[in-house]
Design a protein around this motif. Structure first.
Motif: not given
Length: 447
Positions: A127-135, A143-152
């Motif tokens: 997130l900080n790298i993303l903020a710095a890239s704006a300048v 940055p990634i947040i992963t949502v793991e579903t459970n199809p089983r």
């Protein structure tokens, strides 16, 4: 001679038809209407609005973020997001547990969680790298947040999981984006007397939704599983086989013993009744049910393999299938022995009407009305589904439902055996034999 036969056939018919009381005609209509009301309540009640009925829906939340130093201060956005999700996701609908990654995956592997939200270790740093890239111009990854579903654990449960996380993480994304935009805007604040500096459009859009939410299935199912529905339908055929066999064995053995007639089109057969106690009659029916159950389970397994259905634990599935069919059939026969014709309705309500909505094979128990969810504590179809799902999708782990399903199936079988034993012995001891009062049949003969 032909005339004599014809007259005998005519003479065998009753000369005067007895009047049937009005309740005899109204009774079937009333019972069917009540059964229809129960069917409508159960089947439409659990499918009308599953997400409105959510309660105790299990989701794991994993925060691996180690934080980062910003302007000399340690910041951990992952902790902030964890706190926000814990507060915003309604606890009366979702059971959100903050656990480690290993515990989350264990719960997914055992079907004890319908999904997991995973915040990675470098989340704040990215997130900080993303903020710095704006300048400062340069390539950067969101940055990634992963949502793991459970199809089983159920196809529809995965859909509910996705909708819950889409809504919750959408709010988190907007909140974090606003904070990040303010942070960057503060860095761009010009010295006194200088013209203000504004973020360009692309940078502002990037900062407005800085988090990339990636939804991915944990241990996805392969082909031949019906997207997870094969376990449910395998459960249905096991239960219907046991239910149907109890009805067929009950009717056909009673015909052989001479207690009920049999009709095959225009042909009618009623054998002389055999002098046999209720207990011995039930023993015969139980024996036939026990011998038939392995044959039925073998047929189902063979058909599944011919249809290329992936089954790793063939022998355990065969053995449990035989047990499930035998348990349902034997219990059904005991109910018929106890209640007679009324047992047909009792069996239908117990195994079918109440069974399907509370099975959790289509709609998870946590997304059904609470009165239906309570049925899953004892309803046979739910217990069978847990065991079959564990054998097909969760490598046969006892913790994934096999242990509970196996124990409850054995318990149900024991209850069925005890019911049949107690009731038939009670009837026999009181002299309530099935043989009616002997009567003489007279045949008219024309001389």
């Amino acid at each position: 001679m032909a005339k004599d036969v014809a007259v005998q056939k005519h003479a065998a018919m009753p000369e005067h038809t007895p009047r049937v009381p009005l309740r005899g005609w109204i009774g079937p209509m009333l019972i069917i209407t009540l059964l229809a009301a129960l069917l409508g309540t159960m089947y439409l009640g659990y499918t009308s609005d599953p997400e409105k009925n959510l309660h105790d829906f299990p989701i794991a939340l994993v925060n691996q973020d180690v934080g980062d130093v910003v302007n000399g201060k340690t910041v951990n956005i992952g902790d902030q997001i964890t706190a926000a999700l814990t507060q915003k996701i309604p606890s009366d609908k979702v059971d959100l547990s903050v656990v480690g990654i290993n515990e989350a995956h264990t719960r997914l592997q055992e079907g004890r969680a319908y999904g997991a939200i995973v915040i990675p270790g470098d989340f704040t740093k990215r997130l900080n790298i993303l903020a710095a890239s704006a300048v400062v111009p340069g390539d950067v990854e969101q940055p990634i947040i992963t949502v793991e579903t459970n199809p089983r654990a159920g196809t529809y449960a995965s859909q509910i999981m996705s909708r819950i996380t889409d809504q919750a993480l959408g709010q988190v994304n907007a909140t974090v984006g606003a904070q990040l935009t303010d942070q960057v805007q503060a860095q761009l604040k010009p010295p006194p007397g200088a013209a203000p500096t504004e973020l360009v459009g692309a940078a502002r859009l990037q900062l407005a939704t800085p988090i990339d939410v990636v939804t991915t299935p944990y241990r996805p199912l392969g082909s031949g599983t019906g997207q997870g529905l094969s376990a449910f339908f395998y459960t249905v055929i096991l239960l219907l086989a046991g239910f149907s066999s109890s009805l067929l064995i009950h009717a056909m053995i009673d015909n052989v013993l001479g207690y009920v007639p049999a009709e095959y089109g225009p042909w009618y057969r009623h054998l002389p009744p055999v002098a046999i106690s209720r207990w011995r009659t039930l023993l015969v029916k139980w024996g036939i049910a026990a011998l038939t159950a392995p044959l039925v389970s073998g047929v189902f397994l063979g058909i599944a393999l011919l249809l290329d259905m992936p089954i790793d634990l063939k022998l355990p599935l065969f053995l449990y299938g035989a047990l499930a069919v035998a348990a349902v059939s034997i219990t059904g026969l005991s109910i018929l022995a106890a209640f007679g014709t009324v047992g047909l309705i009792v069996n239908m309500v117990l195994f079918v009407v109440l069974g399907l909505p509370s099975s959790s094979g289509t709609v998870p128990i946590e997304a059904t009305p609470r009165f239906i969810a309570r049925l899953a504590d004892f309803e046979p179809m739910h217990q069978i589904y847990l065991a079959v799902r564990a054998l097909l999708f969760f490598d046969g782990h006892l913790e994934s439902g096999l242990g509970h399903g196996l124990w409850m199936t054995l318990f149900g079988l024991a209850v069925g055996l005890l019911l049949g034993f107690v009731v038939t012995h009670a009837y026999d001891l009181r002299g309530l034999y099935r043989l009616g009062v002997p009567h003489r049949t007279e045949t008219a003969v024309v001389e």
